[in-house]
Write an enzyme that holds these catalytic residues in place. Structure first.
Site, PDB file in Angstrom:
ATOM      1  N   GLU A  35       0.819  -1.213   0.000  1.00 47.91           N
ATOM      2  CA  GLU A  35       0.000   0.000   0.000  1.00 47.91           C
ATOM      3  C   GLU A  35       0.853   1.264   0.000  1.00 47.91           C
ATOM      4  O   GLU A  35       0.511   2.252  -0.645  1.00 47.91           O
ATOM      5  CB  GLU A  35      -0.954   0.010   1.198  1.00 47.91           C
ATOM      6  CG  GLU A  35      -2.041  -1.057   1.134  1.00 47.91           C
ATOM      7  CD  GLU A  35      -2.882  -0.965  -0.126  1.00 47.91           C
ATOM      8  OE1 GLU A  35      -2.941   0.112  -0.737  1.00 47.91           O
ATOM      9  OE2 GLU A  35      -3.480  -1.979  -0.503  1.00 47.91           O
ATOM     10  N   LEU A  78      11.111   5.601  -7.606  1.00 46.08           N
ATOM     11  CA  LEU A  78       9.671   5.485  -7.334  1.00 46.08           C
ATOM     12  C   LEU A  78       9.031   6.835  -7.045  1.00 46.08           C
ATOM     13  O   LEU A  78       7.826   7.008  -7.212  1.00 46.08           O
ATOM     14  CB  LEU A  78       9.427   4.563  -6.134  1.00 46.08           C
ATOM     15  CG  LEU A  78       8.676   3.265  -6.358  1.00 46.08           C
ATOM     16  CD1 LEU A  78       8.191   2.722  -5.018  1.00 46.08           C
ATOM     17  CD2 LEU A  78       7.499   3.425  -7.301  1.00 46.08           C
ATOM     18  N   TYR A 116      -6.589   6.436   3.651  1.00 48.05           N
ATOM     19  CA  TYR A 116      -6.691   5.369   2.658  1.00 48.05           C
ATOM     20  C   TYR A 116      -5.948   4.115   3.110  1.00 48.05           C
ATOM     21  O   TYR A 116      -6.501   3.011   3.131  1.00 48.05           O
ATOM     22  CB  TYR A 116      -6.163   5.814   1.281  1.00 48.05           C
ATOM     23  CG  TYR A 116      -5.901   4.603   0.433  1.00 48.05           C
ATOM     24  CD1 TYR A 116      -6.968   3.910  -0.110  1.00 48.05           C
ATOM     25  CD2 TYR A 116      -4.621   4.068   0.307  1.00 48.05           C
ATOM     26  CE1 TYR A 116      -6.767   2.732  -0.800  1.00 48.05           C
ATOM     27  CE2 TYR A 116      -4.409   2.896  -0.373  1.00 48.05           C
ATOM     28  CZ  TYR A 116      -5.487   2.229  -0.930  1.00 48.05           C
ATOM     29  OH  TYR A 116      -5.287   1.056  -1.580  1.00 48.05           O
ATOM     30  N   ASP A 134      -9.819   5.967  -2.448  1.00 50.01           N
ATOM     31  CA  ASP A 134      -8.642   6.413  -3.197  1.00 50.01           C
ATOM     32  C   ASP A 134      -9.116   7.062  -4.502  1.00 50.01           C
ATOM     33  O   ASP A 134     -10.316   7.281  -4.704  1.00 50.01           O
ATOM     34  CB  ASP A 134      -7.710   5.229  -3.479  1.00 50.01           C
ATOM     35  CG  ASP A 134      -8.287   4.304  -4.524  1.00 50.01           C
ATOM     36  OD1 ASP A 134      -9.512   4.278  -4.687  1.00 50.01           O
ATOM     37  OD2 ASP A 134      -7.509   3.596  -5.193  1.00 50.01           O
ATOM     38  N   CYS A 198     -19.584  -2.635 -17.469  1.00 54.36           N
ATOM     39  CA  CYS A 198     -19.584  -2.329 -16.035  1.00 54.36           C
ATOM     40  C   CYS A 198     -20.733  -3.007 -15.285  1.00 54.36           C
ATOM     41  O   CYS A 198     -21.884  -2.943 -15.732  1.00 54.36           O
ATOM     42  CB  CYS A 198     -19.670  -0.815 -15.843  1.00 54.36           C
ATOM     43  SG  CYS A 198     -19.635  -0.323 -14.113  1.00 54.36           S
ATOM     44  N   CYS A 204     -26.013   3.420 -12.711  1.00 52.96           N
ATOM     45  CA  CYS A 204     -25.077   4.549 -12.720  1.00 52.96           C
ATOM     46  C   CYS A 204     -25.695   5.786 -13.373  1.00 52.96           C
ATOM     47  O   CYS A 204     -26.168   5.741 -14.502  1.00 52.96           O
ATOM     48  CB  CYS A 204     -23.815   4.145 -13.478  1.00 52.96           C
ATOM     49  SG  CYS A 204     -22.633   5.481 -13.667  1.00 52.96           S
TER      50      CYS A 204
HETATM   51  S1  SF4 Z   1     -19.369   5.592 -15.395  1.00 56.04           S
HETATM   52 FE1  SF4 Z   1     -20.787   4.277 -14.307  1.00 56.04          FE
HETATM   53  S2  SF4 Z   1     -21.308   2.689 -15.776  1.00 56.04           S
HETATM   54 FE2  SF4 Z   1     -19.530   3.724 -16.586  1.00 56.04          FE
HETATM   55  S3  SF4 Z   1     -17.841   2.470 -15.852  1.00 56.04           S
HETATM   56 FE3  SF4 Z   1     -18.125   4.099 -14.337  1.00 56.04          FE
HETATM   57  S4  SF4 Z   1     -19.515   3.256 -12.806  1.00 56.04           S
HETATM   58 FE4  SF4 Z   1     -19.613   1.937 -14.605  1.00 56.04          FE
END
Ligand code: SF4
Length: 345
Positions: A35, A78, A116, A134, A198, A204
């Site tokens: 991490e 790095l 994080y 993150d 996705c 979304c």
């Molecule tokens: S914008 Fe929404 S639908 Fe498109 S990859 Fe990102 S989370 Fe998935």
DNA sequence: AACACGGGGAC
DNA sequence: GTCCCAGTGTT
């Protein structure tokens, strides 16, 4: 996020996750090490360093026993070198107290461990129900919500963190965290997100709007300032003058040629004065000019060489280029030395 | 809240 | 050129 969304996300992760070495471990040392290396660093770039460190220092006690110079030499290339210094300091501390803390709050107290990293270690090593936030998660969540709140505002972080902590499942907090990050790294990428692949596409908001790349919104842009760096290769009897850079500022704690940092390019008069202050006598030869970019600096670097007639009486360390191999130096200096001497620094 | 802090990959 | 990456520490 509804439970069905979270299930889709976890299922997607199971079938699409990358096989990364630290994912096969619940050893807090390996997780912590990975991490720290991956802070603001792409997996592809950090992977070789992770292998190198684990091999050289299999346990946190081994890292604690190492000298800081050795750690910084291994960290060379790095970037963000305070990570290397804090890594060593924390290894010493953890060895002192007999092992890693096992809660988010206690992990947060370690040097180099922020919100994080504390959440990552707490969830990956100890299955604590605390969400990571993150760059990947910020982007995924900002798009999924269709949020116009700037992600670099503290209020937005708090809001996002609260939502995630509400969603993170008690029985698999580690998988949930890794799923969100992996989705951001592989699907919900900064450019050309693959919304059609996705697992969250149906819920979304950005996808519904058809403009995922409008998110996330940021308020600040890092400003890049110009800077002139004048380097001096001072030779005496086969050795070269080096200094250890201060623990503050650019390349903190690394070894370096004596140099001057100025806003404008140094004039010859200023250079002559500087060499006199150092007690350096000998013919000045211009060697090389180059440019080096940092995230926040545009550096013009000029290199001069002096074959010193006497050993200057000052604070320099005189070392051979061979001895330099075990010391950490900046990529700017490494590139220069490789060009001139074809040595591996 | 704003800034300092590396280097490299993708476009 | 631009953006930003498995962010943290300091002021
Ligand atoms: S914008 Fe929404 S639908 Fe498109 S990859 Fe990102 S989370 Fe998935």
């Amino acid at each position: 996020m509804k439970n069905a969304d979270i299930q889709s996300l976890l299922f997607w992760y199971g079938g699409n996750k990358r096989d990364l070495p630290w994912r096969n471990s619940r050893d807090p040392y390996c997780i912590w090490l990975s991490e720290i290396i991956l802070q603001q660093t792409r997996v592809d770039q950090g992977l070789a360093y992770y292998y190198k460190f684990v091999e050289a220092f299999p346990r946190v006690q081994d890292l604690a026993k190492a000298h800081l110079d050795e750690v910084l030499a291994m960290w060379q290339g790095l970037g963000y070198y305070s990570r290397g210094r804090n890594l060593h300091a924390t290894a010493l501390h953890v060895t002192e107290i007999g092992g890693f803390p096992s809660t988010y709050e206690a992990l947060l107290k370690l040097k180099g461990v922020g919100p994080y990293t504390a959440a990552a270690i707490a969830s990956f090593a100890y299955q604590e129900q605390v969400a990571v936030l993150d760059g990947n998660v910020f982007r995924v969540l900002s798009r999924w919500l269709g949020s116009h709140l700037p992600i670099d505002a503290a209020s937005t972080r708090n809001e996002f963190q609260a939502l995630l902590n509400q969603w993170i499942p008690a029985d698999s907090p580690d998988i949930f965290n890794q799923s969100m990050m992996e989705l951001g790294a592989l699907v919900c990428t900064p450019k050309s997100p693959k919304c059609e692949e996705c697992p969250l596409q149906n819920s979304c908001k950005a996808n519904a709007e058809g403009n995922a790349t409008n998110y996330p919104v940021k308020k600040t842009k890092v400003k890049v300032s110009a800077m002139a760096l004048t380097y001096f290769e001072l030779h005496v009897a086969g050795k070269v003058a080096f200094v250890r850079r201060s623990n503050n500022g650019i390349w903190a704690g690394l070894y370096d040629l004596p140099s001057c940092s100025t806003e404008q390019e140094m004039t010859i008069d200023e250079i002559v004065n500087q060499l006199r202050d150092w007690g350096v006598q000998g013919e000045l030869e211009f060697c090389h000019e180059t440019r080096h970019l940092l995230s926040h600096r545009k550096i013009q670097a000029r290199f001069y060489k002096v074959l010193c007639e006497h050993m200057p009486s000052n604070e320099f360390q005189w070392i051979t280029l061979n001895e330099l191999k075990v010391l950490g130096i900046s990529t700017l200096l490494k590139n220069y030395l490789e060009k001139r001497y074809t040595v591996v620094a």
